[in-house]
Motif scaffolding. Structure first.
Motif, mmCIF file in Angstrom:
data_model
loop_
_atom_site.group_PDB
_atom_site.id
_atom_site.type_symbol
_atom_site.label_atom_id
_atom_site.label_comp_id
_atom_site.label_asym_id
_atom_site.label_seq_id
_atom_site.Cartn_x
_atom_site.Cartn_y
_atom_site.Cartn_z
ATOM 1 N N GLY A 137 0.811 -1.237 0.000
ATOM 2 C CA GLY A 137 0.000 0.000 0.000
ATOM 3 C C GLY A 137 0.834 1.273 0.000
ATOM 4 N N ALA A 138 2.146 1.164 0.240
ATOM 5 C CA ALA A 138 2.964 2.387 0.365
ATOM 6 C C ALA A 138 3.006 3.161 -0.953
ATOM 7 N N LYS A 139 3.208 2.438 -2.042
ATOM 8 C CA LYS A 139 3.359 3.119 -3.330
ATOM 9 C C LYS A 139 2.070 3.878 -3.701
ATOM 10 N N SER A 140 0.933 3.219 -3.538
ATOM 11 C CA SER A 140 -0.305 3.914 -3.915
ATOM 12 C C SER A 140 -0.577 5.072 -2.957
ATOM 13 N N ALA A 141 -0.181 4.916 -1.681
ATOM 14 C CA ALA A 141 -0.370 6.024 -0.731
ATOM 15 C C ALA A 141 0.465 7.235 -1.149
ATOM 16 N N TRP A 142 1.709 6.987 -1.571
ATOM 17 C CA TRP A 142 2.544 8.111 -2.029
ATOM 18 C C TRP A 142 1.894 8.789 -3.228
ATOM 19 N N ASN A 143 1.407 7.982 -4.171
ATOM 20 C CA ASN A 143 0.825 8.568 -5.381
ATOM 21 C C ASN A 143 -0.463 9.337 -5.082
ATOM 22 N N GLU A 144 -1.186 8.876 -4.070
ATOM 23 C CA GLU A 144 -2.423 9.589 -3.718
ATOM 24 C C GLU A 144 -2.141 10.850 -2.915
ATOM 25 N N LEU A 145 -1.328 10.699 -1.879
ATOM 26 C CA LEU A 145 -1.089 11.840 -0.985
ATOM 27 C C LEU A 145 -0.155 12.877 -1.590
ATOM 28 N N TYR A 146 0.773 12.397 -2.408
ATOM 29 C CA TYR A 146 1.778 13.303 -2.988
ATOM 30 C C TYR A 146 1.846 13.134 -4.500
ATOM 31 N N SER A 147 0.703 13.367 -5.150
ATOM 32 C CA SER A 147 0.680 13.213 -6.607
ATOM 33 C C SER A 147 1.627 14.237 -7.227
ATOM 34 N N SER A 148 2.167 13.896 -8.407
ATOM 35 C CA SER A 148 3.133 14.818 -9.003
ATOM 36 C C SER A 148 2.462 16.114 -9.479
ATOM 37 N N SER A 149 1.139 16.086 -9.695
ATOM 38 C CA SER A 149 0.500 17.347 -10.082
ATOM 39 C C SER A 149 0.408 18.304 -8.884
ATOM 40 N N ASP A 150 0.083 17.755 -7.706
ATOM 41 C CA ASP A 150 -0.001 18.633 -6.527
ATOM 42 C C ASP A 150 1.369 18.873 -5.877
ATOM 43 N N HIS A 151 2.229 17.894 -5.996
ATOM 44 C CA HIS A 151 3.565 17.990 -5.368
ATOM 45 C C HIS A 151 4.631 17.668 -6.402
ATOM 46 N N PRO A 152 4.893 18.600 -7.307
ATOM 47 C CA PRO A 152 5.857 18.291 -8.370
ATOM 48 C C PRO A 152 7.255 17.993 -7.838
ATOM 49 N N VAL A 153 7.583 18.542 -6.667
ATOM 50 C CA VAL A 153 8.915 18.296 -6.091
ATOM 51 C C VAL A 153 8.751 17.780 -4.667
ATOM 52 N N LEU A 154 9.399 16.670 -4.372
ATOM 53 C CA LEU A 154 9.420 16.152 -3.003
ATOM 54 C C LEU A 154 10.816 16.411 -2.453
ATOM 55 N N ALA A 155 10.909 17.285 -1.461
ATOM 56 C CA ALA A 155 12.216 17.663 -0.913
ATOM 57 C C ALA A 155 12.342 17.082 0.499
#
Ligand code: GFB
Length: 347
Positions: A137-155
């Protein structure tokens, strides 16, 4: 976290994380603590060639990112730091809890070098498994919570990669190819100084290392730094003795003489952070007419590049510095190059 070997370990996990989320990795600088005071940043491309890593995943240099991407895709007012959970400030008692991304050394110098200030924090501890994408479930959680459209950069305030590194990520070492200057210096030294076949050895014996080896006792069941490389994951491939971590002069000499004899080596190359043991090793090898060499000016990157090219490598199983060499030798060639470890008797 830690010095070069530790940083490469975490880089392997970070590569795996970025690849798993199909993100582009902004190539971070390596952090050098050699000089007192503020840590110095070494651009990634001064150490490894981005073009080889780009065969495995999408990458961009920090310089390109700062110049071409950050100003438009990641405007200043949207820059959030990502950390596991809020913590108190080390320096300001009354400051609210948060990531405190730029607090302390090397964190402040790192983000200053990247040209980044943060306006807010994000906490990813809500994702089960965190950056470990093998957790269900980790991968889908990252994609949902931190989608690249809303979070283009993860720092991230810390590398999203395990330490010690996981065996599944070790093969990626083959995409970390030394920068041309390092490679040329290593090859020049080999051609002009060493006679093949040669045995390369890494002696990790500076004072800081003694403290590490004190944590070893005969019934230790977990890993210490890179020890999985010789002991296996469980660990099942030998006893975890102090000699594996801090080999005595006798252990070092026996291993070198044994290997020189068995491969018919004509020279030995030694790197160390303290005691090269040149005299005892040289004396032990007089009967073989084999000479022992070091770099004139010890440079960790050139030293590692020479060790990688050796006909046989003997490393320190616990040291992540040694593990850079063993992983490269294991995974970069169609036939793995042989490596062994001081004090390790495989079961
Ligand atoms: O690479 P590293 O994380 O490996 O840290 P360990 C050891 C550093 O010592 C290297 C220097 O990055 C080099 O700067 N060093 C070690 C050497 N061996 C050599 C050598 O043969 N030649 C040269 N030129 N430099 C861990 C640390 O070290 O040791 C931990 O990373 C902690 O954070 C612990 O400090 C005590 O895994 O060996």
């Amino acid at each position: 976290m830690g010095r070069f070997g530790n940083q490469v370990d975490q880089l392997l996990g970070t590569i795996s994380f970025a690849k798993g989320l199909d993100r582009t990795l902004v190539l971070p600088p390596f952090i050098d603590f050699a000089k007192p005071g503020k840590a110095q940043m070494i651009p990634f491309e001064d150490v490894y060639q981005p073009k080889f890593l780009s065969q495995y995943l999408k990458v961009i240099t920090l310089t390109e990112f700062k110049r071409d991407i950050a100003p438009t895709v990641w405007p200043k007012e949207s820059r959030k730091a990502l950390c596991w959970s809020p913590r108190e400030s080390f320096y300001e008692k009354n400051a609210p809890s948060g990531c405190h991304a730029k607090e302390g050394n090397p964190f402040g110098p790192f983000w200053d070098y990247a040209g980044v200030d943060f306006v807010d924090d994000e906490f990813y501890g809500k994702i089960e498994g965190g950056y470990d994408l093998s957790t269900r479930g980790a991968k889908s959680a990252w994609n949902e919570l931190y989608s690249s459209s809303d979070h283009p950069v993860l720092a991230f305030t810390g590398a999203p990669g395990a330490f010690p590194s996981k065996r599944k990520d070790w093969e990626t070492q083959k995409f970390l190819r030394w920068n041309g200057k390092i490679l040329r210096s290593a090859r020049k030294f080999i051609n002009e100084t060493l006679q093949r076949p040669f045995v390369g050895i890494h002696l990790r014996n500076n004072v800081d290392w003694k403290g590490v080896c004190e944590h070893i006792h005969s019934d230790r069941k977990d890993h210490l730094f890179a020890s999985a490389q010789c002991l296996g994951d469980h660990p099942q491939k030998g006893d975890f003795t102090k000699e594996i971590c801090a080999p005595s002069e006798k252990t070092v000499i026996e291993a070198v003489v044994d290997k020189v004899g068995s491969i018919g080596a004509r020279s030995v190359f030694v790197t160390s952070d303290k005691d090269y043991m040149m005299i005892p090793i040289g004396e032990a090898l007089t009967a073989y007419d084999v000479k022992v060499f070091t770099l004139k000016d010890e440079d960790p990157f050139i030293a590692l590049a020479v060790l990688q090219e050796s006909d046989h490598f003997i490393g320190n199983c616990v040291s992540t510095f040694s593990s850079i060499v063993t992983r490269h030798r294991q995974y970069s060639y169609s036939q793995p190059r042989p490596s062994s470890y001081f004090g390790h008797h495989p079961r």
